[in-house]
Enzyme design. Sequence first.
Site, PDB file in Angstrom:
ATOM      1  CG  ASP A 149     154.022   6.018 135.638  1.00  0.00           C
ATOM      2  OD1 ASP A 149     154.023   7.667 134.708  1.00  0.00           O
ATOM      3  OD2 ASP A 149     152.830   5.405 135.590  1.00  0.00           O
ATOM      4  CE  LYS A 205     157.302   7.454 129.262  1.00  0.00           C
ATOM      5  NZ  LYS A 205     156.199   8.375 128.895  1.00  0.00           N
ATOM      6  CG  ASN A 206     155.727  10.964 131.738  1.00  0.00           C
ATOM      7  OD1 ASN A 206     155.948  10.780 130.420  1.00  0.00           O
ATOM      8  ND2 ASN A 206     155.658  10.122 132.372  1.00  0.00           N
ATOM      9  NE  ARG A 231     155.174   4.641 124.023  1.00  0.00           N
ATOM     10  CZ  ARG A 231     153.551   4.910 124.161  1.00  0.00           C
ATOM     11  NH1 ARG A 231     153.082   3.728 124.459  1.00  0.00           N
ATOM     12  NH2 ARG A 231     153.295   5.705 124.415  1.00  0.00           N
ATOM     13  NE  ARG A 252     146.411   6.137 129.981  1.00  0.00           N
ATOM     14  CZ  ARG A 252     147.317   6.880 130.087  1.00  0.00           C
ATOM     15  NH1 ARG A 252     147.973   4.765 128.886  1.00  0.00           N
ATOM     16  NH2 ARG A 252     148.462   7.193 130.025  1.00  0.00           N
ATOM     17  CB  CYS A 302     150.284   2.691 128.553  1.00  0.00           C
ATOM     18  SG  CYS A 302     152.113   2.514 127.940  1.00  0.00           S
TER      19      CYS A 302
HETATM   20  C1  EPZ Z   1     149.878  10.690 132.732  1.00  0.00           C
HETATM   21  O1  EPZ Z   1     148.984  10.047 131.731  1.00  0.00           O
HETATM   22  C2  EPZ Z   1     151.334   9.725 132.074  1.00  0.00           C
HETATM   23  N1  EPZ Z   1     151.638   9.593 131.179  1.00  0.00           N
HETATM   24  C3  EPZ Z   1     151.348   8.326 132.990  1.00  0.00           C
HETATM   25  O2  EPZ Z   1     152.892   8.199 132.883  1.00  0.00           O
HETATM   26  C4  EPZ Z   1     150.845   8.684 134.769  1.00  0.00           C
HETATM   27  O3  EPZ Z   1     150.719   6.859 134.879  1.00  0.00           O
HETATM   28  C5  EPZ Z   1     150.116   9.380 134.991  1.00  0.00           C
HETATM   29  O4  EPZ Z   1     150.589  10.634 134.374  1.00  0.00           O
HETATM   30  C6  EPZ Z   1     149.834   9.637 136.383  1.00  0.00           C
HETATM   31  O5  EPZ Z   1     150.964  10.122 136.871  1.00  0.00           O
HETATM   32  C7  EPZ Z   1     152.372  10.860 130.540  1.00  0.00           C
HETATM   33  O6  EPZ Z   1     152.553  11.724 131.461  1.00  0.00           O
HETATM   34  C8  EPZ Z   1     152.631  10.857 129.236  1.00  0.00           C
HETATM   35  P1  EPZ Z   1     146.003  11.198 134.331  1.00  0.00           P
HETATM   36  P2  EPZ Z   1     147.661  10.840 132.636  1.00  0.00           P
HETATM   37  O7  EPZ Z   1     145.419  12.724 133.886  1.00  0.00           O
HETATM   38  O8  EPZ Z   1     147.909  11.993 132.022  1.00  0.00           O
HETATM   39  C9  EPZ Z   1     141.809   9.535 135.181  1.00  0.00           C
HETATM   40  C10 EPZ Z   1     154.091   6.016 131.970  1.00  0.00           C
HETATM   41  O9  EPZ Z   1     154.113   5.281 132.424  1.00  0.00           O
HETATM   42  N2  EPZ Z   1     141.029  10.428 134.329  1.00  0.00           N
HETATM   43  O10 EPZ Z   1     146.779  12.099 135.398  1.00  0.00           O
HETATM   44  O11 EPZ Z   1     146.988   9.939 130.751  1.00  0.00           O
HETATM   45  C11 EPZ Z   1     142.794   8.968 134.435  1.00  0.00           C
HETATM   46  O12 EPZ Z   1     141.345   7.775 133.642  1.00  0.00           O
HETATM   47  C12 EPZ Z   1     152.795   6.619 131.803  1.00  0.00           C
HETATM   48  O13 EPZ Z   1     155.312   7.505 131.522  1.00  0.00           O
HETATM   49  C13 EPZ Z   1     139.941  10.850 134.074  1.00  0.00           C
HETATM   50  O14 EPZ Z   1     139.172  11.084 134.535  1.00  0.00           O
HETATM   51  O15 EPZ Z   1     147.385  10.739 133.970  1.00  0.00           O
HETATM   52  C14 EPZ Z   1     143.405   8.414 136.212  1.00  0.00           C
HETATM   53  O16 EPZ Z   1     142.374   7.675 136.855  1.00  0.00           O
HETATM   54  C15 EPZ Z   1     151.735   5.752 131.738  1.00  0.00           C
HETATM   55  N3  EPZ Z   1     139.442  12.244 133.216  1.00  0.00           N
HETATM   56  C16 EPZ Z   1     143.991   9.692 136.335  1.00  0.00           C
HETATM   57  O17 EPZ Z   1     142.898   9.555 136.388  1.00  0.00           O
HETATM   58  C17 EPZ Z   1     140.944  13.210 132.547  1.00  0.00           C
HETATM   59  O18 EPZ Z   1     140.311  14.012 132.008  1.00  0.00           O
HETATM   60  C18 EPZ Z   1     145.423  10.150 136.408  1.00  0.00           C
HETATM   61  O19 EPZ Z   1     145.319  10.528 135.166  1.00  0.00           O
HETATM   62  C19 EPZ Z   1     142.113  12.546 133.093  1.00  0.00           C
HETATM   63  C20 EPZ Z   1     142.082  11.361 133.561  1.00  0.00           C
END
Ligand code: EPZ
Length: 430
Positions: A306, A22-23, A398, A122, A117
């Site tokens: 995840d 998916k991702n 989803r 976020r 989610c």
């Molecule tokens: C991706 O979300 C995945 N979603 C999430 O999977 C997954 O939990 C996550 O990566 C971590 O592996 C998709 O790929 C669609 P991040 P993303 O940016 O990109 C902080 C699922 O179940 N952060 O890696 O939104 C953030 O708050 C979903 O498939 C900032 O501070 O995650 C978090 O603490 C749920 N500033 C950490 O980084 C930013 O600009 C990781 O977030 C971006 C992120």
Amino acid sequence: MEKIVINGGNELYGEINISGAKNAALAILPATVLAQDICRIENLPDISDVKLMVDILSLLGAQIKYINRNTLEIDTRFVNKCEVPYDYAKQMRASYYFIGALLGRFSKARVAMPGGCFFGVRPIDQHIKGFEALGCTVNIENAIVDASVDGCMYGSSIYMDVVSVGATMNIMLASVKARGLTIIENAAKEPHIVDLANFLNTMGADIRGAGTDVIKIRGVENLHGCTYSVVPDQIEAGTYMVAAAATGGNVLINHVIPKHLESITSKLEECGIIVEEDDESVRIISNGRPKKCNVKTMPHPGFPTDMQPQMAVLLTMAEGTSIISESVWDSRFRYIEQLLRFGAKVQVNGNLAVIEGVDKLKGAPVKAVDLRAGAAMIIAGLCAEGQTEIEDIKYIERGYEDVVKKLQNVGADIKRVEIRDPQATVVSAG
Ligand code: EPZ
């Protein structure tokens, strides 16, 4: 209203085939906008998030042809819009990949702030940091991200303050056609990051180092269409590995890349589960009551966040007390409230969950509070004595293709029922 109804206690035996990730798919589909050409994408998971992504592509002017439920031909030659409205963006966090893709194609993008989610705040500050480093102006007004650049973007070195999957992907998308070299340092290393880079390179991009924490993108003039098959889903595979381990079964999980599952395999082996690896499959053989273990979620190659809810379910029935530390998201324990309804003994304190193993879970009516939490409810229902009913299964659908059918095929007593209203009898069962 749809529900999933499970009569627990069956051990799982047989084979499960894993779908495309998916991702990875949710980044590859927007990336097709970068080539004014036709892309054939294979091994796409047939899930609602992919359907929504396809709807957004159509809205922008792309022409979509379904070859079969997992193969699309996407013609982006006539894409002529740069805006993704709130009604679409609010449904899925990955909608923000259209900012990078539309910037790369048109040097401008207007995309509503993403939904997705709820795991606490976020932010998207790292995405914006990347776009600005490439020379873009980014404003957020009325929850719309408005990004643009006069002329073209120029490559830059960007050190990520936080390891972010989304920001790493988005900066790759925006920079593939920028002038010169872009270096992303402290980049995310997930398998889906590598898959997006491979897809972009198949379209003619010049990206090196994906999968390490330094990714170098040398801008190219144009990208062309291609045929590409999405990588197997690491998290779907991990989910079924834990389901087999928790129910006491013996399941062969096909169409996987074992290397992507190493941290999950290692944790399951720590719990006493037997994992047999082959080139493109893993076999999970439970081995009596799982042993306790401690889990700390980390960016790849650490234990995936995840997989945290799914692993928690296994540990609720382990011998002894386990501790889960969630280090990626601020609050990813909302599902514990649902887990307690099965008779689990869990205490949450900040980003720690202390899980005291119990002999048995008892079936209960519960809700899927988000995608992976919903998967965890299914695993709990498969293990629990008696009947479990899961509401809000739209979250589960989803991200998991044919989850009911895949589990029925390995002996689970699980069905999807449609209830017109709470008093009505079951309308249809699948
Ligand atoms: C991706 O979300 C995945 N979603 C999430 O999977 C997954 O939990 C996550 O990566 C971590 O592996 C998709 O790929 C669609 P991040 P993303 O940016 O990109 C902080 C699922 O179940 N952060 O890696 O939104 C953030 O708050 C979903 O498939 C900032 O501070 O995650 C978090 O603490 C749920 N500033 C950490 O980084 C930013 O600009 C990781 O977030 C971006 C992120």
